[in-house]
Design a protein around this motif. Structure first.
Motif, PDB file in Angstrom:
ATOM      1  N   SER A  87       0.828  -1.201   0.000  1.00  0.00           N
ATOM      2  CA  SER A  87       0.000   0.000   0.000  1.00  0.00           C
ATOM      3  C   SER A  87       0.866   1.257   0.000  1.00  0.00           C
ATOM      4  O   SER A  87       0.629   2.198  -0.754  1.00  0.00           O
ATOM      5  N   VAL A  88       1.892   1.260   0.849  1.00  0.00           N
ATOM      6  CA  VAL A  88       2.781   2.421   0.904  1.00  0.00           C
ATOM      7  C   VAL A  88       3.496   2.600  -0.432  1.00  0.00           C
ATOM      8  O   VAL A  88       3.633   3.709  -0.943  1.00  0.00           O
ATOM      9  N   MET A  89       3.921   1.478  -1.026  1.00  0.00           N
ATOM     10  CA  MET A  89       4.592   1.575  -2.334  1.00  0.00           C
ATOM     11  C   MET A  89       3.655   2.123  -3.391  1.00  0.00           C
ATOM     12  O   MET A  89       4.061   2.905  -4.254  1.00  0.00           O
ATOM     13  N   GLU A  90       2.395   1.734  -3.323  1.00  0.00           N
ATOM     14  CA  GLU A  90       1.440   2.243  -4.309  1.00  0.00           C
ATOM     15  C   GLU A  90       1.279   3.753  -4.145  1.00  0.00           C
ATOM     16  O   GLU A  90       1.199   4.498  -5.128  1.00  0.00           O
ATOM     17  N   PHE A  91       1.253   4.207  -2.889  1.00  0.00           N
ATOM     18  CA  PHE A  91       1.174   5.648  -2.641  1.00  0.00           C
ATOM     19  C   PHE A  91       2.415   6.349  -3.197  1.00  0.00           C
ATOM     20  O   PHE A  91       2.326   7.373  -3.867  1.00  0.00           O
ATOM     21  N   TYR A  92       3.583   5.789  -2.908  1.00  0.00           N
ATOM     22  CA  TYR A  92       4.820   6.415  -3.378  1.00  0.00           C
ATOM     23  C   TYR A  92       4.846   6.515  -4.900  1.00  0.00           C
ATOM     24  O   TYR A  92       5.178   7.550  -5.466  1.00  0.00           O
ATOM     25  N   LEU A  93       4.510   5.412  -5.523  1.00  0.00           N
ATOM     26  CA  LEU A  93       4.669   5.373  -6.982  1.00  0.00           C
ATOM     27  C   LEU A  93       3.587   6.170  -7.699  1.00  0.00           C
ATOM     28  O   LEU A  93       3.740   6.507  -8.868  1.00  0.00           O
ATOM     29  N   SER A  94       2.493   6.498  -6.985  1.00  0.00           N
ATOM     30  CA  SER A  94       1.416   7.230  -7.653  1.00  0.00           C
ATOM     31  C   SER A  94       1.914   8.570  -8.175  1.00  0.00           C
ATOM     32  O   SER A  94       1.610   8.943  -9.307  1.00  0.00           O
TER      33      SER A  94
ATOM     34  N   GLU B 344      -4.967  20.494   3.806  1.00  0.00           N
ATOM     35  CA  GLU B 344      -4.423  20.586   5.164  1.00  0.00           C
ATOM     36  C   GLU B 344      -3.499  19.440   5.568  1.00  0.00           C
ATOM     37  O   GLU B 344      -2.868  19.520   6.615  1.00  0.00           O
ATOM     38  N   SER B 345      -3.427  18.386   4.772  1.00  0.00           N
ATOM     39  CA  SER B 345      -2.499  17.304   5.106  1.00  0.00           C
ATOM     40  C   SER B 345      -1.108  17.907   5.239  1.00  0.00           C
ATOM     41  O   SER B 345      -0.670  18.659   4.376  1.00  0.00           O
ATOM     42  N   CYS B 346      -0.426  17.575   6.325  1.00  0.00           N
ATOM     43  CA  CYS B 346       0.856  18.239   6.551  1.00  0.00           C
ATOM     44  C   CYS B 346       1.918  17.728   5.593  1.00  0.00           C
ATOM     45  O   CYS B 346       2.911  18.382   5.356  1.00  0.00           O
ATOM     46  N   GLY B 347       1.715  16.520   5.070  1.00  0.00           N
ATOM     47  CA  GLY B 347       2.662  15.996   4.085  1.00  0.00           C
ATOM     48  C   GLY B 347       3.816  15.238   4.691  1.00  0.00           C
ATOM     49  O   GLY B 347       4.713  14.801   3.995  1.00  0.00           O
ATOM     50  N   GLN B 348       3.790  15.081   6.000  1.00  0.00           N
ATOM     51  CA  GLN B 348       4.918  14.400   6.630  1.00  0.00           C
ATOM     52  C   GLN B 348       4.951  12.914   6.297  1.00  0.00           C
ATOM     53  O   GLN B 348       5.975  12.379   5.902  1.00  0.00           O
ATOM     54  N   CYS B 349       3.844  12.237   6.474  1.00  0.00           N
ATOM     55  CA  CYS B 349       3.907  10.794   6.241  1.00  0.00           C
ATOM     56  C   CYS B 349       3.151  10.380   4.985  1.00  0.00           C
ATOM     57  O   CYS B 349       2.187  11.009   4.565  1.00  0.00           O
ATOM     58  N   THR B 350       3.645   9.329   4.388  1.00  0.00           N
ATOM     59  CA  THR B 350       3.301   8.974   3.014  1.00  0.00           C
ATOM     60  C   THR B 350       1.829   8.680   2.750  1.00  0.00           C
ATOM     61  O   THR B 350       1.259   9.235   1.806  1.00  0.00           O
ATOM     62  N   PRO B 351       1.190   7.807   3.526  1.00  0.00           N
ATOM     63  CA  PRO B 351      -0.186   7.440   3.146  1.00  0.00           C
ATOM     64  C   PRO B 351      -1.113   8.647   3.074  1.00  0.00           C
ATOM     65  O   PRO B 351      -1.913   8.771   2.149  1.00  0.00           O
ATOM     66  N   HIS B 357      -4.611  13.195  -1.550  1.00  0.00           N
ATOM     67  CA  HIS B 357      -4.623  13.906  -2.830  1.00  0.00           C
ATOM     68  C   HIS B 357      -5.188  13.020  -3.940  1.00  0.00           C
ATOM     69  O   HIS B 357      -5.936  13.465  -4.799  1.00  0.00           O
ATOM     70  N   TRP B 358      -4.843  11.759  -3.892  1.00  0.00           N
ATOM     71  CA  TRP B 358      -5.337  10.794  -4.872  1.00  0.00           C
ATOM     72  C   TRP B 358      -6.863  10.718  -4.791  1.00  0.00           C
ATOM     73  O   TRP B 358      -7.575  10.872  -5.792  1.00  0.00           O
ATOM     74  N   VAL B 359      -7.365  10.509  -3.570  1.00  0.00           N
ATOM     75  CA  VAL B 359      -8.814  10.353  -3.395  1.00  0.00           C
ATOM     76  C   VAL B 359      -9.539  11.649  -3.770  1.00  0.00           C
ATOM     77  O   VAL B 359     -10.603  11.631  -4.381  1.00  0.00           O
ATOM     78  N   ARG B 360      -8.942  12.765  -3.427  1.00  0.00           N
ATOM     79  CA  ARG B 360      -9.558  14.041  -3.793  1.00  0.00           C
ATOM     80  C   ARG B 360      -9.735  14.141  -5.310  1.00  0.00           C
ATOM     81  O   ARG B 360     -10.787  14.580  -5.796  1.00  0.00           O
ATOM     82  N   GLN B 361      -8.714  13.719  -6.038  1.00  0.00           N
ATOM     83  CA  GLN B 361      -8.812  13.805  -7.505  1.00  0.00           C
ATOM     84  C   GLN B 361      -9.905  12.880  -8.035  1.00  0.00           C
ATOM     85  O   GLN B 361     -10.635  13.231  -8.960  1.00  0.00           O
ATOM     86  N   ILE B 362     -10.004  11.706  -7.419  1.00  0.00           N
ATOM     87  CA  ILE B 362     -11.061  10.773  -7.845  1.00  0.00           C
ATOM     88  C   ILE B 362     -12.432  11.405  -7.612  1.00  0.00           C
ATOM     89  O   ILE B 362     -13.296  11.413  -8.501  1.00  0.00           O
TER      90      ILE B 362
END
Lengths: 519, 434
Positions: A87-94, B344-351, B357-362
């Motif tokens: 899941s994390v990799m999918e986020f990174y690669l997006s 508002e996501s701080c951007g620190q951690c990946t998920p 941002h991904w879900v927002r675009q969807i």
């Protein structure tokens, strides 16, 4: 500190209290994937790649930021953990540009490596990728912000190790970007390390950029000649050319870092001005001669002085740029001729540079300690250059044979030595500019990257030195030159000598793996 | 004198911050004097324990228990931070307290400091509340002037300072540890827990973070006794509560009620919202700010308290009750909320950084008629992959808040995709613009 006993993937692990799960796992060879964790930096646990399962905890925990506890049961390979990695990799690669074919990091990229483990050949991401600029962040460093995965290793290095803080994060969320203030580029003496620790191809060295695909590089473990710290390094070369130098992790010497002076020190010994033929000083000044002629001249001159004034009238000067073996051979050869007086060129002295997490020595040669100790061992005493000058002035020393090998522009301090009073002076060295030494004979020796041997750093640590390339033109390794001279001097070198020299104290070498990249 | 058990005392108004004199005239700082007079910090904690007070910031954690985590034998500095970074969409209760009755909040903060033996209280205020900043600073100055704050307060030997800090305008600074970082002058990036703030908080010292409304409840608990406070509402959900009513409702605004009040009452009762705007039927209610899962109209006969809302699959959160009528496009609501979180996501951690941002675009695509079959599934899958994987609860906030809208109103998402567009009039959802 007391020990903690835990189980990782059904294996019993005992580690000191305070160890993190990730480090405990690593100590038994279990590698937990990670991006932001680096053993030399604080662990912000921001990449979320190292999450593992701990029995009794609902959520997966970041193994890089979670300390072990007695009886803890950790699983690093459950379906849930793998799903988290995927899941994390999918986020990174997006949002990653996936430009491996033109990326310098390809082949040594952590993101690329992990994508084989937890990536997907197809993508569900059909949105617009966030694009970011290519930024110049320093004289030798360029940032491809598009490839950045926001692990903040560079930011943390510059705050915690160099203490200079040139880089920071600006903006927020997916628009977050590593930023350098326009008037404060990354110029600190440790800057190059941020390229090494960048797990992806975001921070690149301009010097190495597009020069070579990393899989064509030959890596040679050696030590850095630049200062008396003699950092453990890995020299990456291709077709006989040094293309880049990276630190090797060595807790006893340099930890995980090197300085930029050392990183680019190879330029100081290579390129224009390198001496590649023997030079003899005759009626018409310095002229080229061949090796047989040069060695014969040296042997003849030394023997003549020894016969006329006694063996003790021949002196030798060792070099902090030469290896222990070379200094030892020099000293034993001349002691066998009857010499009693030896000296050592001092290394150029600068102020040491101290940083929160690193120190650069002010003694600008790698083997000061090794050379001194070796010469003392063999000769029993070592004269200062002033004493030697005194002996020359009094006419008790009539010939001097020296090892040199300093980097370009580092002249040995011989002005007050009274060399003009000598009947014979010869030196093995690297640069034509050393003609200023008014020697009778200048022999082209090897740079630190062209020799094999051992050096001892200022802390007494012995390290192996390995040749990356051959000396240029007719230049030879200093060991070979000394052996040729010994032979010409009627083979007073016995088997014991070479054996003693070549029997290097290998057990004492402190020799560990590379510190670059993700290790 | 009996102190009113209310957070909205008669005669106070956000237009004129209550002065020190006015506050003292209605019993203000009596609790502070009582607590100091008793000379035992533990008695403050005990009283709050009896009151059953739960944190009003969102999580509803029992306040006395939070305080009890602070080390009792600490010698160095310790802190209490008043979280006045009210940023949850649909939430405006703390603003009223700060602008109208700043001394009441300040007295609560002082009592909290005393209870946990803190040496300094910080008020961390969002940058967007300049009036609150002026009111709070004036209150601190007034109280300091008459010796209610400072060294050796009222000759008791207890010394405490209070400092006001303002954020730079970011939602995440309201997260407990993001607040600590920002207060320290750093980027508002939440910290991995543990260590928890009580062990290592502000500047590495033991710290408690309490919401404005929570602290505003404390003076009355100390002066009138915990039992009086606990008599309001039901066990576990005691005391007066402020509700921020917004959206498609006739009389949006701030209302106080015991937590026995149901969502339906809040919306329809004439004492509160007075009905859905334009006489429309309600479609959905978000009971606790954008982070709280949405409830469908048939689910709103539930007391607006911590436990009942949790049992109903949502949460009281910040009590930002947002009412949505039958003309509201739920895809647009989800896209709007997700847009906020993306911003508002701080951007620190990946998920969170990549996923929101991904879900927002969807969601934006679906709303604008460019949705594809399967989009909603990908959105839900990605939201679920954010929850539980992040450093701070922001991940859950997005996943639960936005995810619940997709799950509960899936038919609207499917319809958008089928129709290649939004079937609702554009003015359906009125954003409050937070």
């Amino acid at each position: 500190m007391s020990d903690v006993r835990l189980t990782i993937d059904d294996r019993e692990v005992v580690v000191p209290e305070g160890t993190t799960i990730l480090e405990a796992a690593r100590s038994v060879g279990i590698e937990i994937p990670h991006f932001c964790y680096h053993p030399g930096l604080s662990a912000p646990s921001n990449c979320r790649m190292c999450l593992v399962e701990v029995q009794g905890q609902d959520k997966l925990v970041p193994s890089c930021a979670t300390a072990v506890a007695d009886g803890m049961v950790v699983r690093t390979g459950t379906p849930r953990v793998h799903e988290s990695h995927r899941s994390v990799m999918e986020f990174y690669l997006s949002n990653h540009p996936l430009d491996c074919p033109v990326c310098d990091q390809a082949g040594e990229c952590v993101l690329q490596d992990y994508s084989y483990g937890w990536g997907s050949a197809t993508s569900r991401f059909e949105e617009t990728k966030v694009t970011q600029p290519v930024k110049d962040v320093g004289p030798d460093i360029v940032l491809y912000a598009d490839r950045c995965i926001m692990c903040t290793r560079c930011v943390r290095f510059l705050r915690e190790v160099s203490g200079t803080g040139e880089l920071s994060v600006i903006h927020r969320g997916v628009r977050s970007e590593i930023h350098v203030a326009g008037d404060r580029p990354v110029t600190n003496p440790l800057a190059g390390n941020i390229v090494d620790i960048c797990p992806v191809g975001a921070l690149c060295s301009k010097d190495f950029l597009f020069k070579c695909r990393v899989w064509w590089l030959t890596s040679t473990a050696s030590a850095c000649p630049r200062c008396a710290r003699a950092c453990s390094i890995r020299v990456d070369s291709s077709e006989g050319r040094i293309l880049r130098i990276k630190p090797r992790e060595n807790a006893a010497v340099n930890g995980m870092w090197i300085c930029d002076e050392g990183r680019f020190a190879f330029r100081q010994w290579h390129g224009a001005g390198r001496l590649d033929v023997p030079l003899v000083n005759g009626d018409r000044g310095f002229t080229h001669c061949d090796w047989d002629e040069a060695i014969a001249l040296a042997a003849r001159s030394l023997r003549q002085v020894a016969m006329r004034y006694g063996g003790e009238s021949v002196a030798f000067i060792g070099s902090p740029w030469a290896t222990i073996e070379e200094n030892m051979l020099l000293a034993r050869l001349f002691v066998s001729l009857g010499a009693t007086m030896g000296s050592l060129w001092p290394a150029p002295a600068e102020s040491p540079q101290r940083f929160p997490g690193f120190e650069i020595s002010g003694e600008k040669a790698w083997n000061v300690a090794g050379a001194r100790r070796t010469l003392m061992d063999v000769a029993g005493q070592l004269l200062t250059l002033d004493r030697l000058a005194d002996e020359i002035e009094r006419g008790r020393v009539r010939a001097v044979y020296a090892l040199g090998g300093a980097y370009r522009g580092a002249l040995v301090p011989c002005d007050d030595l009274g060399l003009e009073l000598l009947e014979f002076f010869a030196i093995q060295t690297c640069f034509v500019t050393d003609k200023g030494l008014k020697a009778n004979l200048i022999l082209p020796g090897a740079s630190p990257y062209e020799k094999v041997g051992t050096v001892r750093n200022e802390r007494g640590v012995l390290q192996e030195v390995n040749a990356v390339m051959s000396p240029p033109g007719q230049a030879r390794r200093d060991w070979d030159i000394l052996m040729a001279l010994a032979k010409a001097l009627a083979a007073t070198v016995d088997d014991d000598l070479t054996r003693a020299v070549l029997d290097r104290p290998a057990a004492q070498w402190n020799y560990t793996r590379s510190a670059s990249g993700n290790e | 004198m009996t102190v009113e058990l209310t957070l909205l005392p008669a005669g106070t108004s956000a237009d004129h911050p209550e002065t020190l004199d006015a506050y003292q005239a209605r019993g203000g700082y009596a609790a502070w004097r009582i607590a100091l007079g008793r000379g035992d910090p533990q008695r403050v904690i005990d009283e709050v324990q009896r009151s059953g007070l739960r944190g009003r910031g969102g999580a509803g954690f029992p306040t006395a228990r939070k305080w009890s985590f602070m080390p009792k034998d600490g010698h160095g500095p310790a802190f209490v931070c008043c979280n006045a970074d009210e940023s949850e969409p649909g939430t405006f209760k703390d603003r009223r307290l700060l602008e109208a009755t700043p001394h009441q909040v300040l007295e609560g903060l002082l009592l909290a400091c005393y209870a946990v033996r803190a040496t300094c209280g910080y008020v961390f205020l969002r940058w967007e509340y300049p009036r609150a900043a002026r009111a709070m600073q004036a209150a601190i100055d007034e109280a300091t002037q008459i010796g209610l704050i400072g060294s050796d307060v009222l000759g008791t030997g207890y010394s405490v300072e209070v400092r006001l800090r303002k954020g730079a305008g970011t939602y995440i600074s309201g997260e407990e540890t993001g607040l600590l970082e920002t207060t320290e002058g750093k980027r508002g990036w939440p910290r991995q827990k543990p260590p928890f703030p009580a062990a290592r908080g502000l500047f590495g010292m033991p710290t408690t973070v309490n919401n404005v409304e929570t602290l505003a409840c404390v003076p009355v608990i100390v002066s009138e006794g915990g039992e009086a406070f606990a008599a309001i509402g039901l066990p576990g959900n005691t005391g007066p509560k402020l509700y921020c009513l917004s959206g498609c409702v006739r009389r949006p605004g701030l209302y106080e009620a015991p937590m026995t009040v149901t969502l339906r009452e809040l919306i329809l009762d004439d004492r509160f919202g007075g009905g859905v705007a334009d006489g429309r039927p309600p479609k959905a209610v978000i009971p606790g700010g954008s982070s709280a899962p949405v409830l469908r109209a048939e689910e709103i006969d539930v007391p607006a308290d911590f436990d009942h809302l949790q049992a109903a699959g949502s949460m009281l959160g910040s009590a930002g009750v947002m009412v949505l009528d039958d003309r509201t496009c739920m895809v647009r609501v989800a896209a709007n909320a997700c847009g906020f979180f993306d911003h508002e996501s701080c951007g620190q951690c990946t998920p969170c950084r990549e996923g929101v941002h991904w879900v927002r675009q969807i969601l934006d695509r679906i709303e604008s008629g460019r949705g594809r079959p399967g989009d909603a599934d990908v959105a839900i899958d990605r939201l679920d992959a954010i929850a539980g994987q992040t450093i701070c609860p922001f991940g859950e906030a997005v996943a639960w808040g936005v995810g619940s809208i997709i799950r509960k109103f899936r038919e609207e998402f499917d319809e958008h995709i089928r129709l290649r567009g939004c079937p609702f009039p554009a003015w359906g959802f009125r954003s409050n613009g937070s």
